[in-house]
Design an enzyme around this catalytic site. Structure first.
Site, PDB file in Angstrom:
ATOM      1  N   TYR A 142      42.733  40.423  47.514  1.00  7.52           N
ATOM      2  CA  TYR A 142      42.750  39.681  48.770  1.00  7.52           C
ATOM      3  C   TYR A 142      41.383  39.054  48.969  1.00  7.52           C
ATOM      4  O   TYR A 142      40.359  39.737  48.905  1.00  7.52           O
ATOM      5  CB  TYR A 142      43.083  40.627  49.927  1.00  7.52           C
ATOM      6  CG  TYR A 142      42.992  39.993  51.294  1.00  7.52           C
ATOM      7  CD1 TYR A 142      43.956  39.086  51.719  1.00  7.52           C
ATOM      8  CD2 TYR A 142      41.956  40.306  52.165  1.00  7.52           C
ATOM      9  CE1 TYR A 142      43.892  38.512  52.978  1.00  7.52           C
ATOM     10  CE2 TYR A 142      41.883  39.737  53.425  1.00  7.52           C
ATOM     11  CZ  TYR A 142      42.851  38.840  53.832  1.00  7.52           C
ATOM     12  OH  TYR A 142      42.773  38.276  55.073  1.00  7.52           O
ATOM     13  N   ASP A 237      34.215  37.993  44.059  1.00  5.87           N
ATOM     14  CA  ASP A 237      34.344  38.304  45.484  1.00  5.87           C
ATOM     15  C   ASP A 237      33.850  39.735  45.677  1.00  5.87           C
ATOM     16  O   ASP A 237      34.571  40.695  45.439  1.00  5.87           O
ATOM     17  CB  ASP A 237      35.798  38.159  45.927  1.00  5.87           C
ATOM     18  CG  ASP A 237      36.013  38.518  47.390  1.00  5.87           C
ATOM     19  OD1 ASP A 237      35.062  39.004  48.040  1.00  5.87           O
ATOM     20  OD2 ASP A 237      37.140  38.334  47.878  1.00  5.87           O
ATOM     21  N   LYS A 265      30.346  41.984  54.963  1.00  6.70           N
ATOM     22  CA  LYS A 265      30.352  43.383  55.402  1.00  6.70           C
ATOM     23  C   LYS A 265      28.952  43.984  55.463  1.00  6.70           C
ATOM     24  O   LYS A 265      28.306  43.924  56.499  1.00  6.70           O
ATOM     25  CB  LYS A 265      31.314  44.195  54.539  1.00  6.70           C
ATOM     26  CG  LYS A 265      32.767  43.695  54.662  1.00  6.70           C
ATOM     27  CD  LYS A 265      33.753  44.589  53.967  1.00  6.70           C
ATOM     28  CE  LYS A 265      35.159  44.024  54.017  1.00  6.70           C
ATOM     29  NZ  LYS A 265      35.760  43.964  55.348  1.00  6.70           N
TER      30      LYS A 265
END
Length: 427
Positions: A142, A237, A265
């Site tokens: 994702y 990613d 994050k």
């Protein structure tokens, strides 16, 4: 009716599904979401005052624990000078320098506000750099909710058993080719078929949104080799695994240098911040230098930068990642032993401060293998642990996170609670 239930019913009147990110709704596991009022260290407290050991850590950012005093002080120091300027600050330079130092493949970096924004912008940059349209992604990975990437995506979409999203035009989706994670043969076949059309390959080198699944070294090396051969841009990613699995991210662990990297994050320390960056010649195509446009009013927000910069400084302290990995491994080994005692089919894995729990006999290596897990058993385990004051991800398809605040006593308490939870599953 509990206060959490009252709040959830109230939320559903004005917020679709009652939540602002789908997995929070507990649709996968059933029951009522916990509405959180405060957090500190390895804990948070819900609206009814119940304390939980937190293993989501805001889905990864809280690597030094909630409300770390040095992060809090850094935010308070800049807060009094203004919330947002829409103009450059020296702190933006400092965090860019820090990121480039820690992740050497990133020669230049552009700050943004979310992981989705980072991956979306990196793909646009790769297409602009190569003058090609096709991208390759992998089933179960994702990369945010941009249209090009919602093609058999994982994470929340997987939780609902819906491999795509409504609202994504077929004309956009057709430019995305979805392959099986860790399947080198399939990758080679795809490049042989249309390698000269491929602008970019984007991958989570340590996947966290179909639960924790590690890439094999052979798979990542094949990605690097094919991208070199065909002039495609390799994007890692590392929004989730960046600074989580090692100080230099998964690319340090595997010894592979991507062309572009997406981060998020941890670099915001709990505030909305993300970034993408990489080779200088590729980044030179980004506006205002080149023709690939990207902009953001809150990019490099001073408060988010302060929280992120201090977090990056804290995780560079000697032994930080060794200790984090040790505690995470202690957790998964303890859970595995508890499941074995109860004779419940279970396995677990960890890398750095990330972990995965699987209700199956072996650690999975692909999306297809993940789907073979016993979700009903996971759901029962999740609620038993929640009742015992331990908050794991409310989905069988999400990785978990340990922080430096998770000391031995907290890990031991979690394992003790798990013994009772696994025993109830075996009954």
């Amino acid at each position: 009716m509990s206060k959490n239930q009252v709040l959830f019913e109230r939320a559903q009147r004005t917020i679709p599904g009652g939540v602002n990110s789908p997995v929070r709704a507990f649709r996968s596991v059933g029951g009522t979401p916990r509405f959180i009022e405060r957090a500190e260290g390895a804990y948070f407290w819900d609206a009814e005052g119940k304390r939980y050991i937190d293993y989501i850590g805001s889905w990864g950012p809280m690597i030094v624990g909630h409300v770390h005093p040095e992060v809090l002080e850094a935010v308070q120091r800049v807060l009094v000078h203004g919330f947002s300027f829409g103009a450059p600050t020296e702190a933006e330079i400092e965090i860019a320098e820090e990121i480039c130092k820690l992740v050497p493949s990133m020669e230049q970096v552009r700050m943004v506000s979310s992981g989705t924004e980072a991956t979306m912008s990196a793909l646009r940059l790769a297409r602009g750099f190569t003058n090609r349209s096709r991208i390759i992604k992998f089933e179960g990975c994702y990369h945010g909710h941009a249209d090009s990437l919602l093609v058999k995506a994982g994470s929340g979409l997987l939780t609902f058993g819906n491999p795509t999203s409504a609202g994504v035009p077929a004309d956009i989706a057709k430019h995305t080719t979805v392959l099986e994670y860790n399947n080198v043969e399939q990758l080679n076949e795809a490049f042989a078929a249309f390698g000269n059309e491929i602008a970019s390959v984007i991958v989570e080198p340590v996947a966290g949104n179909m639960n924790l699944v590690r890439a094999t070294p052979e798979f990542l090396n094949a990605l690097r080799e094919r991208c070199n051969e065909y002039g495609s841009v390799l994007i890692f990613d590392e929004v989730m695994c960046g600074f989580r699995v090692a100080l230099g991210g998964a690319q340090e662990v595997y010894g592979i240098k991507p062309d572009l990297t997406c981060l998020g994050k941890v670099i915001g320390g709990g505030m909305p911040a993300a970034a993408f960056g990489g080779r200088r010649d590729i980044m030179a195509h980004l506006a205002p230098l080149g023709g690939v446009y990207q902009a953001g009013t809150l990019s490099g927000n001073p408060i988010a930068v302060a929280a992120g910069l201090k977090t990056l400084q804290l995780i560079q302290r000697p032994g930080f990642h060794d200790d984090l990995a040790k505690q995470t491994r202690k957790l998964v080994d303890g859970l595995t032993a508890a499941a074995r005692e109860a004779k419940v089919p279970f396995s677990a894995d960890s890398i750095g401060g990330m972990f995965g729990l699987y209700f199956m006999d072996q650690v999975p290596g692909s999306f297809a293998q993940i789907q073979q897990g016993d979700t009903k058993r996971f759901n029962a385990f999740f609620h038993a642990m929640l009742d015992a004051g331990v908050y794991f991800a409310p989905s069988a398809f999400e990785a978990g996170f340990v922080s430096s605040a998770h000391d031995d006593s907290i890990i031991d308490a979690t394992i003790d609670a798990a013994r009772g939870a696994f025993a109830s599953l075996a009954a």
